[in-house]
Design a protein around this motif. Structure first.
Motif, short mmCIF file in Angstrom:
data_model
loop_
_atom_site.label_atom_id
_atom_site.label_comp_id
_atom_site.label_asym_id
_atom_site.label_seq_id
_atom_site.Cartn_x
_atom_site.Cartn_y
_atom_site.Cartn_z
N ASN A 139 0.84 -1.19 0.00
CA ASN A 139 0.00 0.00 0.00
C ASN A 139 0.88 1.25 0.00
OD1 ASN A 139 0.88 -0.01 2.68
ND2 ASN A 139 -1.15 0.22 3.57
N THR A 140 0.30 2.35 -0.35
CA THR A 140 1.05 3.60 -0.44
C THR A 140 0.25 4.70 0.25
OG1 THR A 140 0.09 4.48 -2.49
CG2 THR A 140 1.87 2.86 -2.71
N GLU A 141 0.90 5.83 0.44
CA GLU A 141 0.15 6.92 1.08
C GLU A 141 -1.00 7.36 0.16
OE1 GLU A 141 2.35 10.99 0.84
OE2 GLU A 141 3.86 9.43 1.10
N PRO A 142 -2.05 7.94 0.73
CA PRO A 142 -3.27 8.22 -0.02
C PRO A 142 -3.04 8.96 -1.34
CG PRO A 142 -3.64 8.59 2.30
CD PRO A 142 -2.17 8.33 2.14
N ALA A 143 -3.70 8.46 -2.37
CA ALA A 143 -3.64 9.09 -3.69
C ALA A 143 -4.99 9.01 -4.40
CB ALA A 143 -2.58 8.42 -4.56
N LEU A 153 -7.83 8.80 0.11
CA LEU A 153 -7.81 7.98 1.32
C LEU A 153 -7.19 6.61 1.08
CD1 LEU A 153 -11.36 8.85 2.73
CD2 LEU A 153 -9.15 9.62 3.64
N LEU A 154 -7.05 6.22 -0.18
CA LEU A 154 -6.44 4.95 -0.53
C LEU A 154 -5.19 5.19 -1.38
CD1 LEU A 154 -9.53 2.80 -1.62
CD2 LEU A 154 -8.28 2.65 0.54
N GLY A 155 -4.23 4.29 -1.28
CA GLY A 155 -3.02 4.42 -2.08
C GLY A 155 -3.21 3.94 -3.51
N THR A 176 -3.19 -0.05 -8.96
CA THR A 176 -4.64 -0.19 -9.03
C THR A 176 -5.29 1.14 -9.41
OG1 THR A 176 -4.71 0.14 -6.63
CG2 THR A 176 -4.78 -2.12 -7.43
N SER A 177 -4.51 2.19 -9.46
CA SER A 177 -4.97 3.48 -9.96
C SER A 177 -4.77 3.54 -11.46
CB SER A 177 -4.21 4.62 -9.27
OG SER A 177 -2.81 4.40 -9.37
N SER A 178 -5.33 4.57 -12.09
CA SER A 178 -5.22 4.70 -13.55
C SER A 178 -3.79 4.96 -14.00
CB SER A 178 -6.14 5.82 -14.05
OG SER A 178 -5.80 7.05 -13.42
N THR A 179 -2.97 5.46 -13.09
CA THR A 179 -1.55 5.66 -13.34
C THR A 179 -0.84 5.66 -12.00
OG1 THR A 179 0.10 7.06 -14.45
CG2 THR A 179 -1.63 8.20 -13.23
N ALA A 180 0.44 5.40 -12.01
CA ALA A 180 1.21 5.42 -10.76
C ALA A 180 1.48 6.87 -10.35
CB ALA A 180 2.53 4.68 -10.95
#
Length: 342
Positions: A139-143, A153-155, A176-180
């Motif tokens: 996981n990463t800091e919220p993005a 609230l989610l990485g 899991t986001s549209s881009t890193a």
């Protein structure tokens, strides 16, 4: 500006050595960084390296620590990274998972209190090179904002899966986001816009400005599917491994903060279920079947192979802003890199 993989590895090791990073850790950090650049994940390669130098200076990457193995069991373990280099802790965690999986068939190793570890697929590849299946999440800091919201609230919560094969390199390495987030940081450094449809500003409006996106939120891939997968990873790489989660995760985008994210390494030995040669031949057979459907069919890992061949032959690109950052670091440490970055 170009740099060869060998030059990049030497440069990183020289800088880390001057900063009193232990030799074994320096080699792992350099190897993971070059691996990212060769595969085309430049946002997680040498582009991130200046952040690690900041982390050392700030004391958030600790050079005098040793990681601790907690809750050690035949097929599982929990590691307290004690804020060492994330690459070294993740490498050690996957080595432990591989060792356990070869004995029990499957093993899972969690990590908390480590640091940003570079490209996720490096560690899943470690398993595949041992004829095991490797799965890595972090996981990463919220993005990302929750669906319908605008507060991150989610990485970006990446996942990597590598599969052993006789003839093919098979790997999935994705956010899991549209881009890193690293891609946005890279575009910000270069002064380039980001494509439409990737991010929102802090008011919840679509934006192509990477700085506005970094202050706002990144959209999940596939909307509900990417958001749901990010949510699940947040739990598996957060509470499950005694790491932070949600708004409590810090230190993955900037090493000026202590890193509180978690990692989860999974190794699976196919030979405990089926003959390993049968498994790998079947995987290659599946790929052959897919590629017979057309001239331009690709499978996970093909793009990385293409990038590796190109970057080994032509060198790795370094933009002017990044080159200046590295030159400034080298100058401060009295390292002559005039023959590498001209």
């Amino acid at each position: 500006m170009k740099i060869t993989p060998k030059e990049e590895k030497t440069l990183i090791i020289d800088i880390l050595t001057k900063l009193n990073v232990p030799k074994e850790q320096s080699k792992v950090v350099a190897d993971v960084t070059v691996d990212a650049d060769l595969k085309g994940f430049s946002s997680h390669g040498i582009g991130r390296f200046p952040q690690y130098v900041i982390g050392i200076k700030e004391g958030n990457i600790k050079l005098d620590s040793k990681f601790e193995i907690e809750n050690d069991n035949p097929s599982s373990a929990l590691i307290n990274g004690n804020h060492m280099f994330g690459q070294y802790v993740a490498y050690s965690a996957m080595k432990l998972a591989i060792e356990k999986a070869k004995k029990t068939g499957i093993a899972i190793v969690g990590v908390h209190d480590s640091n940003h570890f570079g490209v996720t697929g490096y560690y899943s590849d470690m398993a595949a090179m041992e004829d095991l299946i490797g799965v890595v999440i972090t996981n990463t800091e919220p993005a990302m904002a929750p669906l319908g919201g605008k507060t991150p609230l989610l990485g970006t919560n990446p996942i990597a899966i590598s599969i052993p094969s006789n003839k093919n390199y098979i790997t999935l390495d994705m956010a899991t986001s549209s881009t890193a987030r690293g891609k946005l940081m890279e575009c910000s450094r270069k002064g380039e816009p980001i494509p439409e449809g990737l991010a929102l500003d802090c008011e919840g409006n679509p934006t192509t400005d990477p700085d506005a996106a970094l202050k706002g939120s990144i959209l999940p891939f596939g909307t509900h599917k990417g958001y749901s997968l990010a949510f699940m990873i947040e739990i598996l790489a957060g509470p499950l491994v005694k790491a932070a989660y949600g708004s409590k995760v810090t230190g993955t985008a900037s090493c000026k903060e202590i890193c509180t994210k978690g990692d989860l390494m999974l190794a699976i030995d196919p030979s405990k279920l089926v003959d390993i040669n049968y498994f790998k031949e079947s995987v290659d057979d599946l790929i052959n079947e897919l590629k017979e459907d057309g001239d331009n069919i690709i499978t996970p890992g093909d793009i990385e192979v293409k990038n590796i061949k190109n970057n080994e032959k032509n060198g790795i690109n370094i933009d002017e802003v990044l080159a200046k950052q590295i030159k400034d670091i080298a100058k401060e440490l009295n390292i002559d890199i005039s023959k590498i970055l001209i």
